[in-house]
Design a protein around this motif. Structure first.
Motif, PDB file in Angstrom:
ATOM      1  N   HIS A 169       6.440  13.268  21.706  1.00  0.00           N
ATOM      2  CA  HIS A 169       7.805  13.620  21.179  1.00  0.00           C
ATOM      3  C   HIS A 169       8.878  11.238  21.406  1.00  0.00           C
ATOM      4  CE1 HIS A 169       7.894  17.662  21.747  1.00  0.00           C
ATOM      5  NE2 HIS A 169       7.231  17.295  22.821  1.00  0.00           N
ATOM      6  N   HIS A 170       7.871  11.240  22.332  1.00  0.00           N
ATOM      7  CA  HIS A 170       8.586   9.165  22.191  1.00  0.00           C
ATOM      8  C   HIS A 170       7.905   9.196  21.103  1.00  0.00           C
ATOM      9  CE1 HIS A 170       8.878   5.115  22.789  1.00  0.00           C
ATOM     10  NE2 HIS A 170       7.860   5.045  22.725  1.00  0.00           N
ATOM     11  N   TRP A 171       6.729   9.170  19.934  1.00  0.00           N
ATOM     12  CA  TRP A 171       6.837   8.105  19.282  1.00  0.00           C
ATOM     13  C   TRP A 171       6.854   9.111  17.954  1.00  0.00           C
ATOM     14  CZ3 TRP A 171       4.857   3.640  19.868  1.00  0.00           C
ATOM     15  CH2 TRP A 171       3.905   3.514  20.371  1.00  0.00           C
ATOM     16  N   ALA A 172       7.909  10.934  18.444  1.00  0.00           N
ATOM     17  CA  ALA A 172       8.108  10.945  16.922  1.00  0.00           C
ATOM     18  C   ALA A 172       9.527  10.997  16.590  1.00  0.00           C
ATOM     19  CB  ALA A 172       7.934  12.332  17.331  1.00  0.00           C
ATOM     20  N   ARG A 173      10.763  10.188  17.491  1.00  0.00           N
ATOM     21  CA  ARG A 173      11.939   9.488  18.052  1.00  0.00           C
ATOM     22  C   ARG A 173      11.744   8.416  16.991  1.00  0.00           C
ATOM     23  NH1 ARG A 173      11.995  12.470  22.916  1.00  0.00           N
ATOM     24  NH2 ARG A 173      11.497   9.920  23.981  1.00  0.00           N
ATOM     25  N   SER A 174      10.455   7.708  17.296  1.00  0.00           N
ATOM     26  CA  SER A 174      10.719   5.926  17.191  1.00  0.00           C
ATOM     27  C   SER A 174      10.380   6.075  15.564  1.00  0.00           C
ATOM     28  CB  SER A 174       9.395   5.832  17.691  1.00  0.00           C
ATOM     29  OG  SER A 174       9.801   5.673  19.621  1.00  0.00           O
ATOM     30  N   LEU A 175       9.061   7.301  15.203  1.00  0.00           N
ATOM     31  CA  LEU A 175       9.566   7.173  13.314  1.00  0.00           C
ATOM     32  C   LEU A 175       9.906   7.828  12.821  1.00  0.00           C
ATOM     33  CD1 LEU A 175       5.346   8.085  13.462  1.00  0.00           C
ATOM     34  CD2 LEU A 175       5.959   5.673  13.139  1.00  0.00           C
ATOM     35  N   ASN A 176      10.829   8.801  13.627  1.00  0.00           N
ATOM     36  CA  ASN A 176      12.390   8.904  12.826  1.00  0.00           C
ATOM     37  C   ASN A 176      13.094   8.313  12.652  1.00  0.00           C
ATOM     38  OD1 ASN A 176      11.323  11.799  12.181  1.00  0.00           O
ATOM     39  ND2 ASN A 176      12.382  12.616  14.573  1.00  0.00           N
ATOM     40  N   ALA A 177      13.410   7.128  13.695  1.00  0.00           N
ATOM     41  CA  ALA A 177      14.434   6.442  13.382  1.00  0.00           C
ATOM     42  C   ALA A 177      13.950   5.092  12.449  1.00  0.00           C
ATOM     43  CB  ALA A 177      14.385   5.515  14.643  1.00  0.00           C
ATOM     44  N   LEU A 178      12.421   5.626  12.000  1.00  0.00           N
ATOM     45  CA  LEU A 178      12.155   3.993  10.940  1.00  0.00           C
ATOM     46  C   LEU A 178      12.366   5.144   9.150  1.00  0.00           C
ATOM     47  CD1 LEU A 178       9.214   2.502  12.000  1.00  0.00           C
ATOM     48  CD2 LEU A 178      11.143   1.972  11.944  1.00  0.00           C
ATOM     49  N   GLY A 179      12.884   6.618   9.398  1.00  0.00           N
ATOM     50  CA  GLY A 179      13.266   7.243   8.616  1.00  0.00           C
ATOM     51  C   GLY A 179      11.632   7.879   8.464  1.00  0.00           C
ATOM     52  N   ILE A 180      10.967   8.536   8.978  1.00  0.00           N
ATOM     53  CA  ILE A 180       9.811   8.986   8.415  1.00  0.00           C
ATOM     54  C   ILE A 180       9.631  10.441   9.304  1.00  0.00           C
ATOM     55  CG2 ILE A 180       6.834   8.777   8.817  1.00  0.00           C
ATOM     56  CD1 ILE A 180       7.212   6.048   9.592  1.00  0.00           C
ATOM     57  N   GLU A 181       8.946  10.719   8.380  1.00  0.00           N
ATOM     58  CA  GLU A 181       8.868  12.398   9.176  1.00  0.00           C
ATOM     59  C   GLU A 181       7.529  12.858   9.883  1.00  0.00           C
ATOM     60  OE1 GLU A 181       8.386  17.651   7.385  1.00  0.00           O
ATOM     61  OE2 GLU A 181       8.417  15.648   5.795  1.00  0.00           O
ATOM     62  N   VAL A 182       8.015  13.239  10.997  1.00  0.00           N
ATOM     63  CA  VAL A 182       7.160  13.614  12.273  1.00  0.00           C
ATOM     64  C   VAL A 182       6.597  15.506  12.537  1.00  0.00           C
ATOM     65  CG1 VAL A 182       6.122  13.653  14.439  1.00  0.00           C
ATOM     66  CG2 VAL A 182       7.512  11.248  13.038  1.00  0.00           C
ATOM     67  N   ARG A 191       5.026  -0.208   5.674  1.00  0.00           N
ATOM     68  CA  ARG A 191       4.087   0.603   4.752  1.00  0.00           C
ATOM     69  C   ARG A 191       5.065   2.056   4.052  1.00  0.00           C
ATOM     70  NH1 ARG A 191       0.112  -2.048   7.443  1.00  0.00           N
ATOM     71  NH2 ARG A 191      -2.136  -1.680   7.388  1.00  0.00           N
ATOM     72  N   ASN A 192       4.284   2.438   3.248  1.00  0.00           N
ATOM     73  CA  ASN A 192       5.511   3.418   2.927  1.00  0.00           C
ATOM     74  C   ASN A 192       4.850   4.967   3.326  1.00  0.00           C
ATOM     75  OD1 ASN A 192       6.631   5.387   1.215  1.00  0.00           O
ATOM     76  ND2 ASN A 192       6.194   4.682  -1.061  1.00  0.00           N
ATOM     77  N   MET A 203       0.716  -1.070   0.384  1.00  0.00           N
ATOM     78  CA  MET A 203       0.125   0.313  -0.208  1.00  0.00           C
ATOM     79  C   MET A 203       0.841   1.347  -0.192  1.00  0.00           C
ATOM     80  SD  MET A 203      -2.790   1.300   2.990  1.00  0.00           S
ATOM     81  CE  MET A 203      -2.997   0.118   3.188  1.00  0.00           C
ATOM     82  N   ASN A 204       0.332   2.267  -0.938  1.00  0.00           N
ATOM     83  CA  ASN A 204       1.491   3.399  -1.102  1.00  0.00           C
ATOM     84  C   ASN A 204       0.337   5.082  -0.436  1.00  0.00           C
ATOM     85  OD1 ASN A 204       3.933   2.113  -2.045  1.00  0.00           O
ATOM     86  ND2 ASN A 204       2.889   1.795  -4.915  1.00  0.00           N
ATOM     87  N   THR A 205       0.618   5.403   0.612  1.00  0.00           N
ATOM     88  CA  THR A 205       0.698   5.990   1.154  1.00  0.00           C
ATOM     89  C   THR A 205       1.335   7.031   1.684  1.00  0.00           C
ATOM     90  OG1 THR A 205       0.332   5.344   3.494  1.00  0.00           O
ATOM     91  CG2 THR A 205      -1.485   4.205   2.319  1.00  0.00           C
ATOM     92  N   THR A 206       0.582   8.562   1.706  1.00  0.00           N
ATOM     93  CA  THR A 206       1.505   9.617   2.011  1.00  0.00           C
ATOM     94  C   THR A 206       1.418   9.887   3.116  1.00  0.00           C
ATOM     95  OG1 THR A 206       0.351  11.006   1.163  1.00  0.00           O
ATOM     96  CG2 THR A 206       1.576  10.245  -0.245  1.00  0.00           C
ATOM     97  N   GLN A 228      -6.238   6.273  17.132  1.00  0.00           N
ATOM     98  CA  GLN A 228      -7.435   6.537  16.193  1.00  0.00           C
ATOM     99  C   GLN A 228      -6.176   6.720  14.798  1.00  0.00           C
ATOM    100  OE1 GLN A 228      -9.977   5.677  15.796  1.00  0.00           O
ATOM    101  NE2 GLN A 228     -10.200   6.122  13.915  1.00  0.00           N
ATOM    102  N   LEU A 229      -5.887   6.286  13.692  1.00  0.00           N
ATOM    103  CA  LEU A 229      -5.400   6.778  12.349  1.00  0.00           C
ATOM    104  C   LEU A 229      -6.405   7.486  11.064  1.00  0.00           C
ATOM    105  CD1 LEU A 229      -3.210   5.344  14.138  1.00  0.00           C
ATOM    106  CD2 LEU A 229      -2.473   4.491  12.149  1.00  0.00           C
ATOM    107  N   ALA A 230      -5.767   8.137  11.107  1.00  0.00           N
ATOM    108  CA  ALA A 230      -6.186   8.761   9.083  1.00  0.00           C
ATOM    109  C   ALA A 230      -5.123   8.476   8.547  1.00  0.00           C
ATOM    110  CB  ALA A 230      -6.928  10.074   9.841  1.00  0.00           C
ATOM    111  N   VAL A 231      -5.370   7.860   7.401  1.00  0.00           N
ATOM    112  CA  VAL A 231      -4.551   7.662   6.327  1.00  0.00           C
ATOM    113  C   VAL A 231      -5.582   8.927   4.699  1.00  0.00           C
ATOM    114  CG1 VAL A 231      -3.300   6.626   4.676  1.00  0.00           C
ATOM    115  CG2 VAL A 231      -3.835   5.483   7.138  1.00  0.00           C
TER     116      VAL A 231
END
Length: 360
Positions: free
Chosen positions: A58-71, A44-45, A1-4, A16-19
Motif C-alpha cells: 500500500h505504501h508503494w501504491a500510494r507513492s506510484l499513484n502520486a506519480l500518476g501511475i495506476e496501481v 518511464r511511461n 522507452m514506452n512501456t505499458t 524484481q520487475l517484469a515489463v
C-alpha cells in the motif's frame, strides 16, 4: 522507452520487475535495489503497475499513484496458481502479469495512511492484550504449583494473587515472590496502556460519520466499528453486494459440490480474522442479551427474535456465526446508505408495507 505494464515482486531490499508490452508479452526483466526501485519509474511511461497485496504494497501504491501511475493490488493467495514450474522472484513477477488478465480476480483497494495507522492501533492493542493474558496465565501456573487455587476471571484472579504475595505467611517461596510482583506490575501497566488506546479510539470514532453509523447496530461496539472503518475506509462501493461483503470476512459456508451433490460445511474462515472475531463476539453478546430479555418477558426486535429462532433449531455456535453474517450484511447496508440502523430498519418495514402484488 514506452512501456505499458510493469509487474513488481516486492521485497525488503530486492525488487524484481517484469515489463510487458501492449500484448502482455514480457520484454524486459530487472532486479533492482530499494534505491534503484524508487528512481526507476521517474523517466518511464508506465500506465499500470501490478503488485501483490502484501507488506509495504500500500505504501508503494500510494507513492506510484502520486506519480500518476495506476496501481493494481492483487490478493497474494490467488497468484500462486499462475506460477510456472519453480518459484523464483522472476516467476512470481510473470505470474502477476497472468493473474492481472483474469477478470474474476478483484483487486484490493489501496489503503490510505490514516487507515493503516488505525489498523496499527488495533494490532498494538491485540499484542498488549495477548501479552497481558500470557502474564496472567503464568501467574496462575506459578500459584498452582505451590498449592494455591486462583479464582476465575482476570480482575478477581489478579486481586487474589496480589493478596497472596502481600501475605508474609504465604506458601509462595521468597525466591519467586519478587518476580511475580513484577509480573503484576506489568499487567497493570498493560491495562493502563490499553485503556489509553481505547480512549484514543473513542475520540476517533466521534469524529467519523461511518463509525457513528456502525455504532447504532446491535453487537457493533467501539473496536468493531473502528476496525471496520480501518479496513474499508467507511466505503463499501467496491463490494458487489452485502453477501459478498460477508464472504470477505469468511462468514459464509465452505462449499464442496459436484453434479447434483451440494455440500455446505463450516464457515470458510477466509479474510480478516480479526474483524471476523470481533463480529462473532458481538453476535454472542447479542444472543446473550436476547436470551436474557426473552426470559424476562421483554419485547424483542426482529433481529434478536430471528437469532433466538436460529439458536433454537441449531445450536449456540451456529447461531452466533449466522448472526455475525447478518451483522456484517447490516453493516454493509448502513455504510452503503449512510443511515443508522434504526433508519434502515424503518425504511425496510415501510417498503414491505407498500410492496403489493400487481393485479392480474
Amino acid at each position: 522507452m514506452n512501456t505499458t505494464t510493469v509487474a513488481v515482486d516486492l521485497a525488503k531490499s530486492v525488487f524484481q520487475l517484469a515489463v510487458a508490452d501492449t500484448q502482455w508479452r514480457v520484454i524486459e526483466q530487472h532486479r533492482l535495489t530499494r534505491a534503484q526501485f524508487e528512481r526507476w519509474f521517474t523517466n518511464r511511461n508506465v500506465s499500470l503497475v501490478i503488485m501483490e497485496a502484501c507488506g509495504s504494497a500500500h505504501h508503494w501504491a500510494r507513492s506510484l499513484n502520486a506519480l500518476g501511475i495506476e496501481v493494481k493490488l492483487l490478493p497474494a493467495a490467488y497468484i500462486r496458481a499462475y506460477v510456472k514450474r519453480n518459484k523464483t522472484d522472476a516467476a512470481d513477477a510473470c505470474a502477476l502479469l497472468e493473474a492481472a488478465r483474469c477478470a474474476d480476480i478483484r483487486p484490493v483497494k489501496i489503503k490510505s495512511i490514516e487507515q493503516q495507522a488505525l489498523q496499527g492501533l488495533h494490532r498494538t492493542r491485540s499484542l498488549w492484550m495477548g501479552t497481558r493474558t500470557s502474564r496472567i496465565n503464568a501467574l496462575r501456573g506459578f500459584c498452582r504449583e505451590f498449592g494455591i487455587s486462583v479464582a476465575t476471571g482476570s480482575p478477581n484472579g489478579i486481586e487474589q494473587i496480589s493478596r497472596v504475595l502481600a501475605d508474609p505467611n504465604t506458601s509462595v517461596p521468597h525466591l519467586i515472590r519478587g518476580t511475580m510482583k513484577l509480573l503484576i506490575e506489568e499487567i497493570h501497566l498493560l491495562e493502563a496502556r490499553v485503556t489509553q488506546l481505547e480512549k484514543e479510539l473513542t475520540q476517533l470514532a466521534k469524529q467519523s460519520a461511518a463509525c457513528t453509523t456502525l455504532l447504532s447496530i446491535p453487537g457493533i461496539g467501539l473496536l468493531t466499528a473502528t476496525a471496520m472503518v480501518a479496513a474499508t475506509s467507511g466505503s463499501v462501493a467496491h463490494f458487489k453486494d452485502a453477501r459478498h461483503f460477508a464472504s470477505w470476512f469468511g462468514l459464509t459456508p465452505k462449499e464442496y459440490s459436484s453434479g447434483n451433490t451440494r455440500y455446505l460445511g463450516h464457515i470458510s474462515k477466509r479474510g480478516d480474522r480479526y474483524l471476523r472475531m470481533l463480529l462473532t463476539h458481538g453476535a454472542r453478546s447479542v444472543l446473550r442479551a436476547a436470551s436474557v430479555s426473552f426470559s424476562a418477558g421483554r419485547h424483542l426486535d426482529d433481529l434478536r427474535s430471528w437469532a433466538l429462532k436460529v439458536q433454537g433449531r441449531t445450536n449456540h455456535n451456529k447461531a452466533a456465526c449466522a448472526l455475525a453474517n447478518k451483522l456484517a450484511r447490516i453493516c454493509y447496508a448502513t455504510l452503503r446508505d449512510g443511515e443508522d440502523y434504526g433508519t434502515v430498519q424503518r425504511m425496510n418495514k415501510k417498503l414491505e408495507r407498500t410492496s403489493y402484488a400487481m393485479p392480474a
